[in-house]
Design a protein around this motif. Structure first.
Motif, short mmCIF file in Angstrom:
data_model
loop_
_atom_site.label_atom_id
_atom_site.label_comp_id
_atom_site.label_asym_id
_atom_site.label_seq_id
_atom_site.Cartn_x
_atom_site.Cartn_y
_atom_site.Cartn_z
N ALA A 33 55.28 35.69 60.56
CA ALA A 33 53.57 35.08 60.35
C ALA A 33 53.53 33.56 60.47
O ALA A 33 52.40 33.27 61.07
N THR A 34 54.50 32.89 60.41
CA THR A 34 54.30 31.49 60.64
C THR A 34 54.38 31.37 62.09
O THR A 34 53.44 30.57 62.53
N LEU A 35 55.05 32.08 63.01
CA LEU A 35 55.09 32.02 64.41
C LEU A 35 53.55 32.36 64.76
O LEU A 35 53.15 31.98 65.84
N SER A 36 53.16 33.42 64.18
CA SER A 36 51.76 33.89 64.62
C SER A 36 50.56 32.83 64.54
O SER A 36 50.03 32.66 65.12
N ASP A 37 50.77 32.19 63.29
CA ASP A 37 50.06 31.16 62.87
C ASP A 37 50.09 29.89 64.04
O ASP A 37 49.03 29.41 64.33
N LEU A 38 51.11 29.60 64.26
CA LEU A 38 51.31 28.45 65.14
C LEU A 38 50.89 28.85 66.52
O LEU A 38 50.09 28.16 67.50
N SER A 39 51.12 30.25 67.07
CA SER A 39 50.51 30.62 68.25
C SER A 39 49.12 30.64 68.56
O SER A 39 48.76 30.09 69.78
N HIS A 40 48.42 30.82 67.48
CA HIS A 40 47.00 30.83 67.79
C HIS A 40 46.43 29.29 67.72
O HIS A 40 45.53 29.28 68.41
N SER A 41 47.32 28.28 67.19
CA SER A 41 46.74 27.03 67.45
C SER A 41 47.18 26.67 69.14
O SER A 41 46.45 25.60 69.50
N LYS A 42 47.97 27.27 69.69
CA LYS A 42 48.27 26.80 70.98
C LYS A 42 47.89 28.00 71.97
O LYS A 42 47.15 27.52 73.08
N ASP A 43 48.32 29.14 71.84
CA ASP A 43 48.22 30.14 73.07
C ASP A 43 48.17 31.40 72.41
O ASP A 43 49.53 31.71 72.12
N PRO A 44 47.35 32.33 72.04
CA PRO A 44 47.44 33.38 71.27
C PRO A 44 48.30 34.56 72.29
O PRO A 44 48.81 35.33 71.33
N LYS A 45 48.46 34.36 73.34
CA LYS A 45 49.12 35.31 73.95
C LYS A 45 50.59 35.07 74.19
O LYS A 45 51.24 35.84 74.75
N LEU A 46 51.16 34.09 73.50
CA LEU A 46 52.56 33.85 73.63
C LEU A 46 53.09 34.88 72.52
O LEU A 46 52.65 35.39 71.78
N ASP A 47 54.53 35.14 72.99
CA ASP A 47 55.20 36.27 72.12
C ASP A 47 55.99 35.41 71.29
O ASP A 47 55.85 34.00 71.14
#
Length: 84
Positions: A33-47
């Motif tokens: 969940a934390t990684l998902s939150d972080l990815s949305h701030s940079k690039d939502p396409k990142l795994d």
């Protein structure tokens, strides 16, 4: 203690990684969940592993500060609130 840190690895819970603080190795976990939150701030396409790598310096810095402040866990779980 082995002087070589294990590479970050994906688990069912998130990314498990190690940091060294004052010559002692600590296991830490960044939940999915934390990684998902972080990815949305940079690039939502990142795994998840891509997100970890994109934020690795920041994530490991937070882990070291928490350990230095006496926060413990086996592993130490680093939730989204630490990145606000």
């Amino acid at each position: 203690m082995d002087n070589v840190l294990a590479a970050p690895r994906l688990t069912n819970a998130g990314i498990l990684f190690s940091v060294v603080v004052e010559f002692q190795q600590y296991q830490c976990l960044v939940p999915r969940a934390t990684l998902s939150d972080l990815s949305h701030s940079k690039d939502p396409k990142l795994d998840l592993l891509g997100t970890y790598r994109a934020f690795q310096t920041k994530i490991e810095g937070v882990a070291r500060r928490l350990i230095g402040a006496g926060i413990v866990g086996k592993p130490l779980v680093i939730g989204s609130g630490y990145f606000q």
